[in-house]
Enzyme design. Structure first.
Site: not given
Length: 482
Positions: A8, A34, A112-113, A254
């Site tokens: 995210c 996202g 996020n995570g 990436y």
């Protein structure tokens, strides 16, 4: 990229009436992290308002909804979120920021995570009567904050963060401030920026600062809480930084945008280094080097520079076939992949081609790309991959499949080369990849390649295996990411 989904993206700023618009722009810059849902919450200093929806930022906050002006009214600060679900289903109930009322007032949270002990904590709270409205692990943090025995602690936020295991970058917005925190292992990135007017902001990637003409200040330190309010910025610790960090190097391979600075290094530069190293480890006699855009582009440039093989853009990516594109049949799915990555025949026809990509997960989409190159006249196809073979699932916010689905666990390099239909196949070594980073190798998590999980992957006593709770989001009909 073959079937890997992002985590995210989060953004927060305390800049008065401009906070909502700047959060909107920041989320656009983080859209690559996202595309399932997006949301913004703002505070007037007395109350918190928010709006979330399914889809991209532009779709959720389209002008016809007139949402941004309403959130901007009397605004002091704002936080935002773009989501890809590595925990919890793709549903509006799981969209963030999540807003709640508890004994201490209003709060909005964006995360996020992936919390490796979220299921254990959820089971515990549900056993005592707590009711959850979502299935993501972010809501667990709200219940922890609201627990009466936690509220009375000298620093409730620090106390609650100490209960969390796994990867987390959390933004908590109260009516009078934003609190930003990063886990002690530093698994996911979180950066601090400063606007021209001297206001502070935080974001998953530094590229979001450029969208609002802010400058990168520094990263939020692992184990640190940063408070942002009307008076500026302050910092305190909730945990000591681990002697060996577990920064996710896949961010550099990436996930992150090439103009972001991740873990102290520009993403474009680190990917270009990886391409050079790949050319040293796996040279090829070829006529042209082409990337799988966008994540393979910088690495392909590095490969070209090191090998002196000309660089060309042999694939053209369509920006209108989204990452959430669903095809109703296998045949349409194959056609959609071709729509997303079209081939410039004049670049590859009659040529020996080196194709540089960031990873291979299941292998089916890579196989399709090689077949398309052959159909467009490529005489030879040599595949070069900028990370080692992915053999283990990730429990820290990257949606890798289960171990059994990873093709590197089913075939050796030669078998995989044959399956793909390539003339040769070469992966960068683990040592070579990590060596392209400025920080020591021990600073990075390499679990998806070597199975060395630095952060616990089982909850207390090993009762809850993460294999049991990690949601498999690789539905058969979903088009692969980039």
């Amino acid at each position: 990229m073959s079937n890997i989904k992002e985590e995210c993206g989060v953004f927060g700023i305390w800049d008065g009436p401009e906070s909502v618009n700047k959060t909107y722009l920041g989320l656009f810059s983080l859209q690559h992290r996202g595309q399932e849902s997006a949301g913004i919450a703002s505070t007037t200093g007395e109350e918190i308002n928010g709006f979330t929806g399914m889809g991209t930022v532009g779709r959720v906050f389209r002008p016809t909804r007139d949402v941004l002006p309403r959130l901007t009214r009397n605004c002091k600060g704002a936080i935002g979120h773009v989501r890809y679900s590595t925990s919890g289903s793709s549903s509006i109930h799981n969209a963030q920021p999540q807003i709640a009322e508890y004994s201490q007032g209003s709060i909005a949270i964006a995360h996020n995570g992936n919390l490796t002990n979220a299921s254990l904590l959820r089971d515990e709270y549900e056993a005592y009567g707590s009711i959850f409205k979502s299935t993501n692990d972010t809501e667990t943090i709200i219940h922890l904050l609201a627990k009466p025995t936690h509220v009375i602690k000298p620093d409730p936020i620090a106390h609650v963060l100490g209960h969390l295991q796994g990867a987390f970058c959390v933004l908590m917005m109260f009516t009078d401030r934003i609190e930003a925190a990063r886990d002690p292992y530093g698994i996911r990135p979180l950066s601090i920026g400063k606007t021209k007017s001297g206001r502070y902001c935080v974001a998953s990637e530094s590229c979001a600062f450029e969208a609002i003409e802010a400058e990168f200040v520094r990263d939020v330190e692992p184990g640190e809480i940063v408070s942002i309010d009307e008076n500026g910025i302050s910092s305190r610790r909730f945990a000591e930084k681990k002697p060996e960090l577990a920064q996710c190097i896949f961010e550099n391979v990436y996930f992150a945008r090439q103009n972001s600075k991740i873990f102290g290094e520009n993403v474009y530069i680190s990917r270009k280094k990886m391409g050079r190293q790949l050319a040293k480890e796996h040279p090829a006699e070829a006529d042209v080097v082409i990337p799988i855009p966008d994540s393979g582009t910088a690495a392909a440039i590095g490969f070209s520079h090191e090998s002196s093989i000309p660089f060309e853009m042999g694939f053209v990516r369509s920006h209108y076939v989204g990452r959430s594109f669903i095809a109703p049949s296998d045949e349409l799915r194959k056609q959609a992949i071709k729509l997303k990555l079209a081939i410039v025949r004049e670049v590859v026809d009659g040529k020996r081609v080196v194709v540089v990509d960031d990873s291979i997960v299941r292998g089916n989409t890579t196989k399709g790309k090689i077949q398309s190159l052959r159909e467009n006249g490529a005489k030879e196809v040599h595949i070069r991959i900028c990370c080692p073979p992915v053999k283990f699932p990730c429990f820290y916010g990257v949606d890798f499949p289960t171990k059994d689905e990873l093709i590197a666990n089913k075939m050796n390099i030669e078998e995989l080369r044959g399956f793909l239909g390539a003339d040769s196949l070469g992966y960068i070594s683990l040592e070579g990849m990590v060596g392209c980073m400025d920080q020591p190798a021990k600073s990075f998590c390499t679990a998806c390649w070597d199975g060395n999980y630095k952060v616990p992957t089982y909850s207390q006593g090993g009762k809850y295996s993460m294999e049991r709770y990690q949601r498999n989001l690789f539905e058969d009909l979903e088009i692969e990411n980039e």
